[in-house]
Design a protein around this motif. Structure first.
Motif, short mmCIF file in Angstrom:
data_model
loop_
_atom_site.label_atom_id
_atom_site.label_comp_id
_atom_site.label_asym_id
_atom_site.label_seq_id
_atom_site.Cartn_x
_atom_site.Cartn_y
_atom_site.Cartn_z
N TRP A 170 0.83 -1.20 0.00
CA TRP A 170 0.00 0.00 0.00
C TRP A 170 0.87 1.26 0.00
O TRP A 170 2.01 1.23 0.45
N PRO A 171 0.31 2.37 -0.49
CA PRO A 171 1.02 3.64 -0.32
C PRO A 171 1.26 3.93 1.16
O PRO A 171 0.58 3.39 2.03
N ALA A 172 2.23 4.77 1.45
CA ALA A 172 2.52 5.13 2.84
C ALA A 172 1.31 5.82 3.48
O ALA A 172 0.44 6.35 2.80
N ALA A 173 1.28 5.78 4.81
CA ALA A 173 0.21 6.42 5.59
C ALA A 173 -1.15 5.82 5.30
O ALA A 173 -2.16 6.52 5.20
N THR A 174 -1.19 4.49 5.16
CA THR A 174 -2.48 3.82 4.99
C THR A 174 -2.62 2.68 5.98
O THR A 174 -3.20 1.66 5.69
N PRO A 184 -3.65 1.34 10.08
CA PRO A 184 -4.95 1.32 10.77
C PRO A 184 -5.59 2.70 10.81
O PRO A 184 -4.97 3.70 11.16
N GLY A 185 -6.85 2.76 10.44
CA GLY A 185 -7.58 4.01 10.46
C GLY A 185 -7.50 4.79 9.16
O GLY A 185 -8.22 5.79 8.98
N HIS A 186 -6.63 4.35 8.23
CA HIS A 186 -6.47 5.10 6.99
C HIS A 186 -6.98 4.38 5.76
O HIS A 186 -7.05 4.97 4.69
N LEU A 187 -7.31 3.09 5.88
CA LEU A 187 -7.73 2.33 4.70
C LEU A 187 -8.99 2.92 4.08
O LEU A 187 -9.08 3.07 2.86
N GLU A 188 -9.96 3.27 4.91
CA GLU A 188 -11.22 3.79 4.37
C GLU A 188 -11.02 5.13 3.68
O GLU A 188 -11.59 5.39 2.62
N SER A 189 -10.21 6.00 4.29
CA SER A 189 -10.01 7.31 3.69
C SER A 189 -9.27 7.20 2.37
O SER A 189 -9.57 7.94 1.42
N LEU A 190 -8.32 6.26 2.27
CA LEU A 190 -7.63 6.07 1.00
C LEU A 190 -8.59 5.50 -0.03
O LEU A 190 -8.64 5.98 -1.18
N ALA A 191 -9.38 4.50 0.35
CA ALA A 191 -10.30 3.87 -0.60
C ALA A 191 -11.35 4.87 -1.10
O ALA A 191 -11.83 4.75 -2.23
N ALA A 192 -11.67 5.86 -0.26
CA ALA A 192 -12.66 6.86 -0.67
C ALA A 192 -12.20 7.66 -1.88
O ALA A 192 -13.02 8.20 -2.63
N THR A 193 -10.89 7.70 -2.11
CA THR A 193 -10.35 8.41 -3.27
C THR A 193 -10.28 7.50 -4.49
O THR A 193 -9.90 7.95 -5.57
N LEU A 212 -9.93 -2.21 -11.58
CA LEU A 212 -8.80 -2.24 -10.64
C LEU A 212 -8.64 -0.92 -9.90
O LEU A 212 -7.54 -0.55 -9.48
N ASN A 213 -9.75 -0.22 -9.70
CA ASN A 213 -9.77 0.89 -8.77
C ASN A 213 -9.96 0.33 -7.36
O ASN A 213 -10.80 -0.57 -7.15
N VAL A 214 -9.22 0.84 -6.41
CA VAL A 214 -9.29 0.33 -5.04
C VAL A 214 -10.46 1.00 -4.33
O VAL A 214 -10.50 2.22 -4.16
N ILE A 215 -11.42 0.17 -3.91
CA ILE A 215 -12.65 0.69 -3.30
C ILE A 215 -12.77 0.31 -1.83
O ILE A 215 -13.77 0.63 -1.18
#
Length: 421
Positions: free
Chosen positions: A14-18, A20-29, A411-414
């Motif tokens: 995964w990209p950095a800063a993802t 615990p607590g960051h997976l959902e915010s990253l997937a939202a993009t 292959l967009n990460v959701i």
């Protein structure tokens, strides 16, 4: 070593800063796997195929009136396990007390530990969990009088409370655990019934030991017949009269249809019988072991259901073409299953359009971080191409990833699938 909290921001691939607590915010993009700063190799799960598999097996259980207790050890993922419960799973299966404890942390309230629980700490944990949570149900297996007595000894200093629900396990000669005969299983059942700490609730068997054997279908049928006979003998001895319902469990990912054929139908029992199957690998399926043996779309009458779909893929770059006929991919034993079959190249991604493969490439060896691929003469494969590999037996791929991107068809990460092994 000094603790480094910042390490928690990193998940493999995964990209950095993802963390615990960051997976959902990253997937939202909805970042794309190939343009979103993912570091390869990366494992992905197809959301569409995952949903298809959940729906197909749920429909089968609804159609047949069978209860589903999917094996949690396949994924150990709170997200996937919650989706299985939402799809109608009656319980979740664990292989060990440690897994059961993690399932409790996920919020699962009915757990079937398909294992002999005899170590004292594990037995006491089950007892204490039942005492502390009246709504929780935990079932365990026994296959020997010695096992029953070890459980009793572990609880000798615990105050009176809810008895631990027990299924007597029936096995087969040359198999894994389980009593080797109906008579032996009856002896264990009688001893269990005399225990104030344990409650006999039925019987269990596991037929998956015969995968890929010459007479696997006949062996499964025979074991199911023995399990039916055991249940009838339990009834003859009035060992299940105290129950509101009697539990009979078998059925992994390979032969649930044979279990239903062998065990469904009328039971000459004083109480209703709940038949419970425990497949786990169906949820992501695979590209070889279960693709070639799963009943869904393979064996009649299961061909009335759509085939399950492989949902789990390992993506990696071609990192070297050192000689003719050979390519090296940038993933290895640290990333993918290899305990049954080696990974199977299924897709090449060049630019925006994937190209499906039909057996042209073959992985013939794995190192820790490299896959050796046999390339036929004239096949266009270059350094920098991305190859997607299916796997055989998904369990041992999940345990190699703390978080797996959930992707759509482009292959967009959701979303993110976490694992806790």
């Amino acid at each position: 070593m000094k603790p480094t909290p910042d390490l928690e921001q990193y998940y493999k691939g995964w990209p950095a800063a993802t963390g615990p607590g960051h997976l959902e915010s990253l997937a939202a993009t909805t970042p794309n796997l190939f343009t979103g700063d993912f570091l390869f190799p990366v494992a992905t799960i197809s959301a569409r195929d995952l949903e298809h598999n959940l729906t197909t097996v749920s429909r089968f259980c609804n159609d047949t009136g069978i209860s589903l207790a999917p094996h949690g050890k396949t994924t150990m993922s709170p997200e996937i396990i919650q989706w299985q419960l939402d799809a109608g799973a009656w319980a979740i299966t664990a292989a060990t007390a440690s897994q059961a404890r993690m399932l409790r942390a996920f919020g699962v309230e009915r757990i079937l530990i398909a294992h002999q629980v005899i170590d004292p700490a594990a037995v006491r944990w089950v007892w204490d969990e039942l005492a502390a949570h009246p709504r929780v149900e935990i079932l365990v297996l026994v296959d020997s009088v010695a096992g029953v007595e070890l459980m009793e000894r572990a609880l000798s200093e615990r105050p009176e409370g809810r008895a631990i629900d027990v299924l007597v396990e029936l096995g087969a000669p040359g198999g894994r655990t389980g009593c080797r005969s109906v008579d032996e299983a009856l002896d264990v059942a009688v001893r269990t019934s005399s225990s104030p700490r344990l409650r006999l609730v039925g019987a269990e068997a596991y037929e998956g030991i015969w995968h890929r054997s010459d007479d696997s279908l006949g062996a499964v049928d025979e074991l199911m017949g023995e399990l039916r006979l055991l249940m009838q003998r339990l009834e003859d001895l009035s060992l299940v009269d105290h129950l509101d319902e009697i539990i009979v469990s078998a059925g992994g990912s390979m032969y649930p249809d044979l279990v239903v054929t062998g065990l469904d139908g009328e039971w000459a029992m004083p109480k209703p019988v709940r038949l419970v199957i425990r497949p786990g690998c169906y949820v992501t399926h695979d590209s070889r072991l279960y693709a070639e043996s799963s009943p869904f779309g393979v064996r009649s009458p299961m061909d009335t259901y759509p085939p399950l779909r492989p949902a789990l893929t390992i993506w990696s770059y071609v990192v070297s073409r050192p000689e003719a006929g050979l390519a090296l991919l940038g993933f290895g034993k640290r990333d993918a299953s290899y305990d049954v079959d080696l990974p199977i190249p299924v897709t090449i991604q060049r630019g925006e359009q994937p190209e499906r493969l039909a057996g042209e490439l073959e992985v013939f060896g794995l190192d820790d971080q490299h896959a050796y691929v046999r390339v036929p003469d004239g096949f266009d494969l270059s350094v920098g191409d991305v190859v997607g590999c299916g796997i055989s037996h998904p369990c041992t791929t999940f345990e190699r990833w703390r978080a797996i991107p959930l992707v759509d068809i482009e292959l967009n990460v959701i979303g993110g699938i976490r694992t806790f092994f």
